[in-house]
Design an enzyme around this catalytic site. Structure first.
Site, mmCIF file in Angstrom:
data_model
loop_
_atom_site.group_PDB
_atom_site.id
_atom_site.type_symbol
_atom_site.label_atom_id
_atom_site.label_comp_id
_atom_site.label_asym_id
_atom_site.label_seq_id
_atom_site.Cartn_x
_atom_site.Cartn_y
_atom_site.Cartn_z
ATOM 1 N N GLY A 168 0.823 -1.207 0.000
ATOM 2 C CA GLY A 168 0.000 0.000 0.000
ATOM 3 C C GLY A 168 0.849 1.244 0.000
ATOM 4 O O GLY A 168 1.752 1.406 -0.826
ATOM 5 N N GLY A 169 0.591 2.137 0.971
ATOM 6 C CA GLY A 169 1.302 3.420 1.044
ATOM 7 C C GLY A 169 2.806 3.257 1.148
ATOM 8 O O GLY A 169 3.560 4.146 0.752
ATOM 9 N N GLY A 402 17.952 8.612 -35.318
ATOM 10 C CA GLY A 402 17.546 9.338 -34.118
ATOM 11 C C GLY A 402 18.367 8.904 -32.918
ATOM 12 O O GLY A 402 18.647 9.707 -32.018
ATOM 13 N N ALA A 403 18.766 7.635 -32.925
ATOM 14 C CA ALA A 403 19.530 7.124 -31.781
ATOM 15 C C ALA A 403 20.905 7.802 -31.700
ATOM 16 O O ALA A 403 21.433 8.012 -30.611
ATOM 17 C CB ALA A 403 19.671 5.613 -31.885
#
Ligand code: HXC
Length: 512
Positions: A168-169, A402-403
């Site tokens: 949980g938290g 792009g790399a």
């Protein structure tokens, strides 16, 4: 003895009684150390000072209350590798390490002290999450911890160590910190546990398969480091701290290199002549860092990108490298995010970045496009460009499309770029380029295989060879691989006083 002193001693005895044999046995039977044993192991011997040891538990309704002093968490400060560090350690023996109001206030207080004093903050977590019987007070307690985590982000290093449940938290504070460690067989992290999963989705899953260390170290990428047991995990934390400054205004600790930097001919023989043959980039890293030592971050998640801390000539660096051994070193969604996160941490803590490039491009495909390679790839591009620490690139072999741009090219602000003679820099590899430009000629050729070979050689000679990039100034120098360490070391020296200012703004809008 004066009455006041007797009272003082009696109070101390009461606290000691809390830690009797059963206390230790209960945790040891679970294969774990106690909260106190852990915190003493973390700190240099005799340096730990506890704070708020006697804090009383908040009164709670709904039956079960805490009887223990300190409300199930040990907080304090001391020295790690001789430097001041603040820490807390949750005690699973007290209501499952769950977090109530007092427990939370103690943690938030120590977080505030760490921030005020510019010291790293380490959380040892073993907790069932928000303490059910304290209701909203425990939720508000988590809120105050998260707030401190966020205010401290990029100011002091924050490390979370999961040594039992983090339910949980209990998972969100770690998620807001810089690094997460997990112990191999005794820790797990999930927002909702197997019972809730069964109830809501009618899915049966074990704790281990839902959120065990191996899941988070590989699939989810939530855990950066996994060690076999409590002792080794804490040694790992100490090792990581040795690479980090105490805060964002300091530089990481400098050490004297054991062996002076020298030429290493082995570096000439690691990258295969055949551009399609894989190799292990870690073999190169071992030869260019001091004593061959590095600390790899997220080793088993998105292993097509390698991220590690190491030292070059005694100076701490962050190394980012494509790994040709895994998926040919392509960039995909996971590796882009892993690389971006590592770069952000290096930039926040004044750690220069050394990038080793051998990347055929972004991974193509429907899966990648649908997973959002556009937005995740942008994170890596953004992180490199945003970073103002010294940034040095060495192109080992492929740097396509792009790399090439993303992997710290000079165009996006790389400070020094070197290339090995094996480097190939272009919009795309020969196969793709020839298929697009010479489709007609190939389909009409008497022998398309011979024509393709001729065109490939010509492409390598006229387009991809690194001397073109050198002459045009896109890289600074084509270097002898044997001299790589010297070149990086002298670049680091040249960049020691680098200052790069950015336009005034609240913050950039990071692609998320
Ligand atoms: C109060 C808790 C507790 C909790 C465990 N205990 N979790 N007490 N609040 N959240 C107590 C148990 O009652 C038990 O007390 C002791 O701790 C040990 O727990 P066991 O269940 O016996 O241990 P184990 O079998 O090892 O299981 C551990 C566990 C399980 C997996 C953590 O206890 C569990 O599922 N707890 C609840 C987890 C959870 O859902 N937490 C709340 C999440 S909501 P006794 O007296 O019997 O020894 C949340 C909201 C915040 O955190 C969200 C912020 C974003």
């Amino acid at each position: 003895m004066k009455k006041s002193y007797e009272q003082f001693i009696a109070r101390q005895e009461l606290l000691k009684k809390q830690y009797d044999d059963t206390y230790y046995q209960k945790q040891h039977q679970r294969g774990k150390l106690t909260a106190r044993e852990r915190i003493l192991l973390l700190f240099d011997e005799g340096t730990f000072e506890e704070t708020d040891a006697y804090a009383p538990p908040a009164t709670a309704s709904f039956g079960k209350t805490v009887k223990a002093f300190g409300d199930g968490v040990i907080t304090g400060f001391g020295k790690v590798n001789g430097r001041l560090v603040y820490a807390y350690s949750q005690d699973f023996n007290v209501l499952g390490g769950s977090l109530g109001a007092t427990h939370a206030a103690k943690i938030a207080k120590i977080q505030g002290m760490a921030l005020k004093t510019g010291s790293p903050m380490v959380g040892l977590i073993d907790s069932g999450g928000a303490r059910i019987q304290e209701g909203i007070s425990s939720l508000d307690g988590y809120a105050s911890i998260f707030r401190q985590n966020i205010l401290s982000s990029g100011v002091i290093p924050q490390i979370s160590v999961i040594m039992g449940p983090a339910a949980g938290g209990a998972v969100y504070s770690p998620a807001l910190t810089d690094f997460i460690f997990m112990t191999a067989d005794t820790s797990y992290m999930f927002v909702t546990g197997p019972n809730v999963v069964k109830e809501v989705l009618n899915e049966t899953v074990s704790t281990e398969d839902l959120g065990g260390a191996s899941v988070h170290a590989t699939k989810s990428g939530v855990a950066d480091f996994v060690y076999s047991d409590d002792e080794n995990t804490l040694l790992g934390v100490k090792k990581l701290l040795s690479y980090l400054p105490s805060n964002n205004l300091e530089n990481p600790p400098l050490t004297e290199p054991a062996i002076p930097t020298r030429e290493d001919e082995q570096l000439r023989n690691i990258v295969p002549e055949d551009p399609d043959k894989p190799y292990n980039v870690k073999d190169i890293v071992s030869l260019i860092v001091d004593n061959g030592n590095f600390l790899e971050v997220s080793e088993n998640h998105a292993a097509n990108i390698f991220t590690a801390f190491a030292r070059i000539d005694g100076q701490v660096v962050g190394i980012v490298a494509n790994q040709p051994k895994v998926m040919a070193g392509t960039l995909d969604t996971h590796s882009s995010v892993k690389g971006a996160r590592f770069i952000n941490i290096c930039d926040a803590f004044n750690i220069p970045i050394v990038t080793l490039v051998d990347v055929p491009g972004f991974l193509p495909g429907t899966d990648q496009e649908h997973e959002g390679i556009i937005r995740h790839g942008a994170k890596l591009l953004y992180a490199y460009t945003y970073a103002t620490v010294p940034k040095i690139t060495v192109i080992l072999r492929k740097a396509y499309g792009g790399a090439y741009i993303v992997m710290n090219s000079k165009g996006i602000g790389g400070d020094f770029s070197f290339a090995w003679p094996t480097a190939e820099i272009a919009v795309m590899g020969p196969d793709g380029a020839i298929a697009i430009l010479y489709r007609k000629e190939l389909s009409e050729a008497e022998d398309p295989v011979i024509l393709k070979k001729e065109l490939t050689d010509k492409y390598r000679e006229e387009v991809t060879n690194p001397y073109i990039a050198d002459e045009k100034g896109y890289i600074d120098e084509v270097i002898d691989p044997a001299l790589t360490k010297q070149k990086i070391a002298s670049s680091l020296k040249a960049l020691q006083r680098k200052i790069e200012l950015r336009p005034k703004r609240k913050h950039g809008n990071l692609p998320l």
